[in-house]
Motif scaffolding. Structure first.
Motif, PDB file in Angstrom:
ATOM      1  N   ALA A  70       0.530  -5.526  -4.762  1.00  0.00           N
ATOM      2  CA  ALA A  70      -0.064  -4.240  -5.139  1.00  0.00           C
ATOM      3  C   ALA A  70      -1.211  -4.438  -6.120  1.00  0.00           C
ATOM      4  O   ALA A  70      -2.257  -3.776  -6.013  1.00  0.00           O
ATOM      5  N   GLU A  71      -1.048  -5.347  -7.070  1.00  0.00           N
ATOM      6  CA  GLU A  71      -2.109  -5.631  -8.040  1.00  0.00           C
ATOM      7  C   GLU A  71      -3.333  -6.232  -7.365  1.00  0.00           C
ATOM      8  O   GLU A  71      -4.476  -5.887  -7.681  1.00  0.00           O
ATOM      9  N   ALA A  72      -3.111  -7.131  -6.404  1.00  0.00           N
ATOM     10  CA  ALA A  72      -4.224  -7.736  -5.667  1.00  0.00           C
ATOM     11  C   ALA A  72      -4.971  -6.679  -4.863  1.00  0.00           C
ATOM     12  O   ALA A  72      -6.206  -6.709  -4.768  1.00  0.00           O
ATOM     13  N   ALA A  73      -4.241  -5.738  -4.286  1.00  0.00           N
ATOM     14  CA  ALA A  73      -4.881  -4.658  -3.528  1.00  0.00           C
ATOM     15  C   ALA A  73      -5.728  -3.787  -4.453  1.00  0.00           C
ATOM     16  O   ALA A  73      -6.858  -3.410  -4.108  1.00  0.00           O
ATOM     17  N   ARG A  74      -5.204  -3.457  -5.625  1.00  0.00           N
ATOM     18  CA  ARG A  74      -5.953  -2.629  -6.583  1.00  0.00           C
ATOM     19  C   ARG A  74      -7.231  -3.318  -7.013  1.00  0.00           C
ATOM     20  O   ARG A  74      -8.273  -2.668  -7.212  1.00  0.00           O
ATOM     21  N   ALA A  75      -7.182  -4.632  -7.177  1.00  0.00           N
ATOM     22  CA  ALA A  75      -8.371  -5.378  -7.584  1.00  0.00           C
ATOM     23  C   ALA A  75      -9.482  -5.285  -6.551  1.00  0.00           C
ATOM     24  O   ALA A  75     -10.663  -5.474  -6.872  1.00  0.00           O
ATOM     25  N   GLU A  76      -9.118  -4.983  -5.301  1.00  0.00           N
ATOM     26  CA  GLU A  76     -10.099  -4.832  -4.229  1.00  0.00           C
ATOM     27  C   GLU A  76     -10.372  -3.368  -3.910  1.00  0.00           C
ATOM     28  O   GLU A  76     -10.978  -3.042  -2.886  1.00  0.00           O
ATOM     29  N   GLY A  77      -9.905  -2.466  -4.785  1.00  0.00           N
ATOM     30  CA  GLY A  77     -10.132  -1.055  -4.578  1.00  0.00           C
ATOM     31  C   GLY A  77      -9.267  -0.428  -3.515  1.00  0.00           C
ATOM     32  O   GLY A  77      -9.582   0.651  -2.994  1.00  0.00           O
ATOM     33  N   ARG A  78      -8.146  -1.074  -3.177  1.00  0.00           N
ATOM     34  CA  ARG A  78      -7.224  -0.555  -2.175  1.00  0.00           C
ATOM     35  C   ARG A  78      -5.902  -0.193  -2.851  1.00  0.00           C
ATOM     36  O   ARG A  78      -5.654  -0.522  -4.004  1.00  0.00           O
ATOM     37  N   ARG A  79      -5.033   0.475  -2.091  1.00  0.00           N
ATOM     38  CA  ARG A  79      -3.724   0.855  -2.611  1.00  0.00           C
ATOM     39  C   ARG A  79      -2.647   0.445  -1.633  1.00  0.00           C
ATOM     40  O   ARG A  79      -2.722   0.772  -0.444  1.00  0.00           O
ATOM     41  N   LEU A  80      -1.656  -0.274  -2.128  1.00  0.00           N
ATOM     42  CA  LEU A  80      -0.500  -0.649  -1.319  1.00  0.00           C
ATOM     43  C   LEU A  80       0.470   0.528  -1.323  1.00  0.00           C
ATOM     44  O   LEU A  80       0.966   0.928  -2.386  1.00  0.00           O
ATOM     45  N   THR A  81       0.738   1.107  -0.153  1.00  0.00           N
ATOM     46  CA  THR A  81       1.601   2.285  -0.089  1.00  0.00           C
ATOM     47  C   THR A  81       2.993   1.969   0.447  1.00  0.00           C
ATOM     48  O   THR A  81       3.905   2.778   0.300  1.00  0.00           O
ATOM     49  N   PHE A  82       3.146   0.798   1.058  1.00  0.00           N
ATOM     50  CA  PHE A  82       4.420   0.458   1.692  1.00  0.00           C
ATOM     51  C   PHE A  82       4.457  -1.034   1.929  1.00  0.00           C
ATOM     52  O   PHE A  82       3.449  -1.654   2.279  1.00  0.00           O
ATOM     53  N   ALA A  83       5.622  -1.646   1.712  1.00  0.00           N
ATOM     54  CA  ALA A  83       5.784  -3.074   2.014  1.00  0.00           C
ATOM     55  C   ALA A  83       7.259  -3.378   2.246  1.00  0.00           C
ATOM     56  O   ALA A  83       8.139  -2.733   1.662  1.00  0.00           O
ATOM     57  N   VAL A  84       7.514  -4.351   3.118  1.00  0.00           N
ATOM     58  CA  VAL A  84       8.859  -4.883   3.326  1.00  0.00           C
ATOM     59  C   VAL A  84       8.729  -6.387   3.546  1.00  0.00           C
ATOM     60  O   VAL A  84       7.659  -6.890   3.888  1.00  0.00           O
ATOM     61  N   ASN A  85       9.829  -7.090   3.338  1.00  0.00           N
ATOM     62  CA  ASN A  85       9.835  -8.513   3.671  1.00  0.00           C
ATOM     63  C   ASN A  85       9.588  -8.676   5.174  1.00  0.00           C
ATOM     64  O   ASN A  85       9.958  -7.828   5.983  1.00  0.00           O
ATOM     65  N   ALA A  86       8.929  -9.754   5.549  1.00  0.00           N
ATOM     66  CA  ALA A  86       8.472  -9.901   6.945  1.00  0.00           C
ATOM     67  C   ALA A  86       9.080 -11.109   7.629  1.00  0.00           C
ATOM     68  O   ALA A  86       8.428 -11.790   8.412  1.00  0.00           O
ATOM     69  N   GLY A  87      10.338 -11.399   7.351  1.00  0.00           N
ATOM     70  CA  GLY A  87      10.998 -12.512   8.015  1.00  0.00           C
ATOM     71  C   GLY A  87      11.504 -13.545   7.035  1.00  0.00           C
ATOM     72  O   GLY A  87      11.162 -13.536   5.850  1.00  0.00           O
ATOM     73  N   VAL A 231      16.618  -8.672   1.395  1.00  0.00           N
ATOM     74  CA  VAL A 231      16.143  -7.379   1.886  1.00  0.00           C
ATOM     75  C   VAL A 231      15.358  -6.682   0.786  1.00  0.00           C
ATOM     76  O   VAL A 231      15.785  -6.644  -0.370  1.00  0.00           O
ATOM     77  N   GLY A 232      14.201  -6.114   1.154  1.00  0.00           N
ATOM     78  CA  GLY A 232      13.416  -5.433   0.137  1.00  0.00           C
ATOM     79  C   GLY A 232      12.500  -4.374   0.687  1.00  0.00           C
ATOM     80  O   GLY A 232      12.069  -4.445   1.840  1.00  0.00           O
ATOM     81  N   LEU A 233      12.177  -3.387  -0.149  1.00  0.00           N
ATOM     82  CA  LEU A 233      11.295  -2.282   0.211  1.00  0.00           C
ATOM     83  C   LEU A 233      10.411  -1.933  -0.971  1.00  0.00           C
ATOM     84  O   LEU A 233      10.876  -1.879  -2.121  1.00  0.00           O
ATOM     85  N   TYR A 234       9.139  -1.689  -0.676  1.00  0.00           N
ATOM     86  CA  TYR A 234       8.202  -1.160  -1.668  1.00  0.00           C
ATOM     87  C   TYR A 234       7.709   0.183  -1.154  1.00  0.00           C
ATOM     88  O   TYR A 234       7.124   0.273  -0.071  1.00  0.00           O
ATOM     89  N   ASN A 235       7.976   1.227  -1.913  1.00  0.00           N
ATOM     90  CA  ASN A 235       7.503   2.560  -1.562  1.00  0.00           C
ATOM     91  C   ASN A 235       7.464   3.402  -2.834  1.00  0.00           C
ATOM     92  O   ASN A 235       8.497   3.913  -3.273  1.00  0.00           O
ATOM     93  N   PRO A 236       6.291   3.534  -3.457  1.00  0.00           N
ATOM     94  CA  PRO A 236       6.190   4.270  -4.727  1.00  0.00           C
ATOM     95  C   PRO A 236       6.716   5.693  -4.641  1.00  0.00           C
ATOM     96  O   PRO A 236       7.306   6.194  -5.607  1.00  0.00           O
ATOM     97  N   GLU A 237       6.531   6.367  -3.494  1.00  0.00           N
ATOM     98  CA  GLU A 237       6.983   7.747  -3.366  1.00  0.00           C
ATOM     99  C   GLU A 237       8.503   7.851  -3.471  1.00  0.00           C
ATOM    100  O   GLU A 237       9.030   8.887  -3.880  1.00  0.00           O
ATOM    101  N   MET A 238       9.205   6.785  -3.104  1.00  0.00           N
ATOM    102  CA  MET A 238      10.664   6.776  -3.205  1.00  0.00           C
ATOM    103  C   MET A 238      11.133   6.055  -4.469  1.00  0.00           C
ATOM    104  O   MET A 238      12.336   5.873  -4.683  1.00  0.00           O
ATOM    105  N   GLY A 239      10.175   5.622  -5.286  1.00  0.00           N
ATOM    106  CA  GLY A 239      10.523   4.891  -6.499  1.00  0.00           C
ATOM    107  C   GLY A 239      11.086   3.517  -6.222  1.00  0.00           C
ATOM    108  O   GLY A 239      11.868   2.986  -7.027  1.00  0.00           O
ATOM    109  N   ARG A 240      10.672   2.902  -5.122  1.00  0.00           N
ATOM    110  CA  ARG A 240      11.218   1.598  -4.726  1.00  0.00           C
ATOM    111  C   ARG A 240      10.190   0.488  -4.924  1.00  0.00           C
ATOM    112  O   ARG A 240       9.070   0.543  -4.423  1.00  0.00           O
TER     113      ARG A 240
END
Length: 257
Positions: A70-87, A231-240
């Motif tokens: 999320a910090e790397a995305a902000r540095a490029e002017g983007r916003r991470l809105t959702f993430a999960v582990n990918a394998g 197992v993991g989830l990133y979702n600011p709207e859900m506080g995760r």
């Protein structure tokens, strides 16, 4: 349909099931209960989307934490809105198998057959495992052998396992009523090409988790991503902003705005 028969499906039929994701709206995550187990299900519909795979940052080191991505995305002017582990990933946070990022194959497909550990085959090596991929034609999930044979052009791809649902059939290795219950995460390519990620909040076995994708989420193809402490989830709207107790994550699915 057997796995061998599935692998013989034509590339035309496979691509016909894919739906472009170039313009998909932001995901909608909701809490779902299925067979008395609780899940978070996040859906990507047609609209505007920038779903990608991430592994290493500009410093060449794995991101490991959703917050680092999320910090790397902000540095490029983007916003991470959702993430999960990918394998699944190794102790150094490198992918266990095939990993393609921005059209570059950074790790080859892993076709090895693992020896049993304490009488059990590690999840990645349970057959068939599979590949989730994103390309110009859209999103798809194929058993690894079929993916390598058909060689669809992929901008992003990650290998994991086992397959949960194959051509609308549950993986036949799963045992009804198995006592192997833990938290699990997975991804499905579903009706009308919708992509759905599911994270269990309760312990579930493989058979029940696969049924969630086929019978509730209507996904004819689905792939297991990871289980237990991974197992993991990133979702600011859900506080995760979950953390992996393995010390971090390896490959990560991320949605940017």
């Amino acid at each position: 349909m057997t796995y061998l028969k599935y692998g013989m499906l034509s590339l035309t039929l496979v691509l016909a099931a894919l739906l472009p994701l170039h313009h998909a709206q932001a995901e909608q995550c909701e809490k779902v209960t299925f067979d008395e187990a609780k899940y978070v299900v996040c859906t990507l519909e047609v609209g505007k989307v920038d779903l990608r795979l991430f592994w290493k940052g500009a410093d060449g080191k794995p991101y490991r934490a959703f917050s680092n991505l999320a910090e790397a995305a902000r540095a490029e002017g983007r916003r991470l809105t959702f993430a999960v582990n990918a394998g699944m990933y190794r102790a150094d946070f490198s992918p266990m198998g095939l990993y393609v990022e921005n059209g570059r194959e950074l790790r080859p497909a892993n076709m090895a057959a693992a020896e049993r550990a304490a009488g059990q085959v590690p999840n990645f090596y349970k057959k068939p495992n599979g590949v989730f991929f994103l390309g110009e034609a859209g999103a798809g999930i194929l058993p690894t052998d079929a993916f390598l044979k058909l060689a669809p052009k992929a901008r992003f791809a990650t290998q994991s396992g086992p397959m949960l649902v194959i051509a609308n059939r549950l993986n036949p290795i799963f045992i009804i009523g198995s006592t192997d219950r833990t938290r699990r995460s997975g991804v499905g390519v579903c009706e009308k090409g919708t992509v759905r990620f599911a994270i269990s909040e309760d312990g579930v076995n493989f058979h029940d988790f696969a049924r969630l994708f086929r019978d509730r989420l209507h996904c004819p193809d689905a792939l297991f991503l990871d289980g237990g402490r991974g197992v993991g989830l990133y979702n600011p709207e859900m506080g995760r902003n979950d953390w992996s107790w393995h010390g971090g994550y390896g490959p990560i699915f991320g949605l940017l705005e």
